[in-house]
Scaffold this motif. Structure first.
Motif, PDB file in Angstrom:
ATOM      1  N   SER A  26      -8.828 -11.096   2.474  1.00  0.00           N
ATOM      2  CA  SER A  26      -8.299 -10.747   3.794  1.00  0.00           C
ATOM      3  C   SER A  26      -9.434 -10.373   4.746  1.00  0.00           C
ATOM      4  N   LEU A  27     -10.360  -9.548   4.249  1.00  0.00           N
ATOM      5  CA  LEU A  27     -11.533  -9.172   5.049  1.00  0.00           C
ATOM      6  C   LEU A  27     -12.326 -10.401   5.454  1.00  0.00           C
ATOM      7  N   LEU A  28     -12.520 -11.323   4.516  1.00  0.00           N
ATOM      8  CA  LEU A  28     -13.298 -12.525   4.795  1.00  0.00           C
ATOM      9  C   LEU A  28     -12.605 -13.396   5.849  1.00  0.00           C
ATOM     10  N   TYR A  43      -1.708  -7.352   5.516  1.00  0.00           N
ATOM     11  CA  TYR A  43      -2.975  -8.058   5.372  1.00  0.00           C
ATOM     12  C   TYR A  43      -3.664  -7.744   4.049  1.00  0.00           C
ATOM     13  N   SER A  44      -2.916  -7.751   2.976  1.00  0.00           N
ATOM     14  CA  SER A  44      -3.410  -7.511   1.608  1.00  0.00           C
ATOM     15  C   SER A  44      -3.734  -6.053   1.321  1.00  0.00           C
ATOM     16  N   TRP A  45      -3.251  -5.149   2.152  1.00  0.00           N
ATOM     17  CA  TRP A  45      -3.335  -3.713   1.881  1.00  0.00           C
ATOM     18  C   TRP A  45      -1.913  -3.172   1.701  1.00  0.00           C
ATOM     19  N   TYR A  46      -1.750  -2.305   0.701  1.00  0.00           N
ATOM     20  CA  TYR A  46      -0.496  -1.582   0.523  1.00  0.00           C
ATOM     21  C   TYR A  46      -0.581  -0.238   1.236  1.00  0.00           C
ATOM     22  N   TRP A  47       0.567   0.278   1.590  1.00  0.00           N
ATOM     23  CA  TRP A  47       0.615   1.642   2.130  1.00  0.00           C
ATOM     24  C   TRP A  47       1.932   2.272   1.697  1.00  0.00           C
ATOM     25  N   GLY A  48       1.921   3.587   1.541  1.00  0.00           N
ATOM     26  CA  GLY A  48       3.117   4.302   1.115  1.00  0.00           C
ATOM     27  C   GLY A  48       3.279   4.254  -0.392  1.00  0.00           C
ATOM     28  N   VAL A  49       3.916   5.267  -0.953  1.00  0.00           N
ATOM     29  CA  VAL A  49       4.159   5.309  -2.398  1.00  0.00           C
ATOM     30  C   VAL A  49       5.531   5.928  -2.625  1.00  0.00           C
ATOM     31  N   ALA A  50       6.304   5.343  -3.524  1.00  0.00           N
ATOM     32  CA  ALA A  50       7.631   5.869  -3.825  1.00  0.00           C
ATOM     33  C   ALA A  50       7.507   7.236  -4.480  1.00  0.00           C
ATOM     34  N   ASP A  51       8.360   8.178  -4.081  1.00  0.00           N
ATOM     35  CA  ASP A  51       8.322   9.511  -4.671  1.00  0.00           C
ATOM     36  C   ASP A  51       8.652   9.424  -6.160  1.00  0.00           C
ATOM     37  N   GLU A  52       7.879  10.150  -6.954  1.00  0.00           N
ATOM     38  CA  GLU A  52       8.060  10.099  -8.401  1.00  0.00           C
ATOM     39  C   GLU A  52       8.177  11.504  -8.974  1.00  0.00           C
ATOM     40  N   GLU A  53       8.882  11.594 -10.070  1.00  0.00           N
ATOM     41  CA  GLU A  53       8.995  12.848 -10.811  1.00  0.00           C
ATOM     42  C   GLU A  53       8.782  12.529 -12.278  1.00  0.00           C
ATOM     43  N   GLN A  78     -20.952  -4.661  14.158  1.00  0.00           N
ATOM     44  CA  GLN A  78     -19.531  -4.918  13.944  1.00  0.00           C
ATOM     45  C   GLN A  78     -19.378  -6.124  13.027  1.00  0.00           C
ATOM     46  N   ILE A  79     -19.040  -5.855  11.752  1.00  0.00           N
ATOM     47  CA  ILE A  79     -18.902  -6.907  10.747  1.00  0.00           C
ATOM     48  C   ILE A  79     -17.595  -7.669  10.947  1.00  0.00           C
ATOM     49  N   VAL A  80     -16.537  -6.945  11.223  1.00  0.00           N
ATOM     50  CA  VAL A  80     -15.224  -7.529  11.493  1.00  0.00           C
ATOM     51  C   VAL A  80     -14.613  -6.745  12.641  1.00  0.00           C
ATOM     52  N   ASP A  81     -13.851  -7.395  13.500  1.00  0.00           N
ATOM     53  CA  ASP A  81     -13.301  -6.737  14.686  1.00  0.00           C
ATOM     54  C   ASP A  81     -12.437  -5.539  14.316  1.00  0.00           C
TER      55      ASP A  81
END
Length: 440
Positions: free
Chosen positions: A144-146, A342-352, A314-317
């Motif tokens: 994605s970075l590339l 863009y190939s990054w995850y965000w957020g995590v399901a709450d776990e117990e 600036q390597i990438v905008d």
């Protein structure tokens, strides 16, 4: 302990003790398919697959960048304990990051960095700071970075370009490829019919993509189940197309372009490797084939913390970086319970106790989080079978690999963390998210 280590031991057994039997089977069956041959010979994918497949070298530069070393021997990360639930052993363990890695003595490496200073670094199971490991789908984050590099350099004109502008051979494969745009590849909304399954099945599309010697041939054989852009569905073939777009657009191999645009400017300490489908076709496994180490991978995270800049260049905008570390795909329906940008995850399901926490009714869930204001509830979701659950977001984003490999960045805490391992013991992205809440 043995049960947890079982998948790793099985792969090790297949790679050593069973080789003579495998060779006999190959001879008897007179296999003509390289996919079937490799599938039977090597079994499941492994972090040391760079030793058995054709590779291209990603060259480092003459100067390397080193993170600062923390002077004191003991700090918060060394002493903080996490509750880790081992379902097979049916036990709840309170372990530090170091203890969690050492518990099963499986090859692993981890590093935690804040403000360019290493707070924690540990190796287990025979690995050390010089150990290289395949990072599997964290490779997608690098790809994605590339793509962002190629966009900045003008090789890719626009993310709305059809992929057939760069890979015209796909025009004759399926008419829907003409509707497939580069941004669909970045967000995993291509709509391809593809089963993302690394289980030991040499007849699957995944095996043909991973073990095969002609990536383009595999891509041309794919069909669509959705209109591109409509639904999220994670699959490696989508990023394989993106990697080929980058190679065609730049007129350079994946390794050449990654060397010039990323590995050398970021001051990587070691050369990396990228797997190839074959020496003949020389197409990079842009979806899962990069081999590197925790320190160099952390520098990718540093680039994103610096909004795409390195040493004033600036390597990438920055706009591309912001798009990566955003929630712009949140409204797209699909087959996942995590969000993806863009190939990054965000957020995590709450776990117990290591398990996803479900509530029968929305009122029960809302009451729970009303009484736990310290939890940052980003989104509430409904699982048809089990009920409601919440997606938490502490500001972190991560790339994620097959065996729990993680590249984690948290801009609000100026934090980077990397975990590489030979088997999935715990989702370290969850531990890194928890750790971020304790850092100033």
């Amino acid at each position: 302990m043995i049960l947890e280590k079982f998948p790793y031991l099985c792969r090790k057994f297949r790679r050593t003790y069973m080789k003579q039997y495998i060779l006999i089977l190959i001879g008897i069956l007179c296999l003509q398919s390289c996919v079937l041959t490799k599938g039977i010979k090597y079994g499941n994918a492994s972090v040391d697959d760079y030793t058995i497949f054709d590779q291209d070298t990603v060259h480092k530069g003459t100067n390397s960048y080193n993170f600062h070393e923390k002077q004191q021997n003991i700090n918060l990360v060394d002493t903080l304990k996490f509750e880790i639930y081992r379902s097979k052993a049916d036990t709840l363990l309170n372990l530090t990051l170091r203890d969690a890695m050492d518990y099963y003595d499986i090859p692993s490496a981890a590093i935690v960095i804040q403000n360019d200073t290493i707070l924690f670094e540990h190796y287990s199971g025979g690995w050390n700071k010089d150990s290289q490991s395949c990072i599997f789908s964290v490779t997608k984050t690098v790809t994605s970075l590339l793509c962002g590099n190629a966009l900045k350099d003008g090789y890719i004109k626009n993310l709305s370009d059809p992929v057939t502008d760069y890979i015209p051979e796909l025009k004759d494969a399926d008419a829907t490829f003409a509707e497939l745009k580069i941004e669909h590849l970045l967000d995993m909304t291509a709509g391809l019919k593809f089963n993302e399954n690394y289980n030991w099945n040499p007849f699957s599309k995944m095996a043909k993509l991973y073990f095969g010697n002609n990536t383009l041939k595999v891509l041309k054989s794919l069909k669509f189940i959705d209109t591109p852009g409509e639904n999220f569905s994670y699959d490696s073939a989508t990023t394989a197309i993106l990697g080929l777009v980058i190679e065609r657009a730049t007129g350079q191999s994946y390794a050449q372009y990654l060397s010039k645009k990323v590995w050398q400017p970021l001051g990587m300490e070691r050369d990396a490797l990228i797997g190839l489908d074959s020496k003949k076709h020389h197409t990079a496994k842009s979806f899962a084939g990069l081999t590197t180490n925790v320190r160099d991978l952390a520098k990718i995270g540093k680039l994103f913390l610096n909004n795409g800049a390195c040493n004033g260049v600036q390597i990438v905008d920055s706009t591309f970086v912001k798009r990566c570390l955003s929630t712009h795909t949140a409204g797209i329906s699909g087959k996942t319970q995590r969000e993806y940008s863009y190939s990054w995850y965000w957020g995590v399901a709450d776990e117990e106790n290591g398990k996803r926490k479900f509530f029968n009714t929305l009122d029960e869930l809302e009451l729970y989080y009303k009484n736990h204001p310290e939890k940052n509830v980003h989104q509430i979701k409904k699982n048809l079978k089990n009920g409601y659950f919440a997606v938490l977001h502490n500001g972190g984003f991560w790339g994620f690999g097959l065996y729990g490999q993680v590249l984690y960045v948290n801009p609000s805490k100026n934090m980077i963390a990397v975990y590489l391992g030979a088997d999935r013991l715990k989702d370290f992205n969850i531990l890194f998210e928890q750790l971020s809440t304790y850092l100033n």
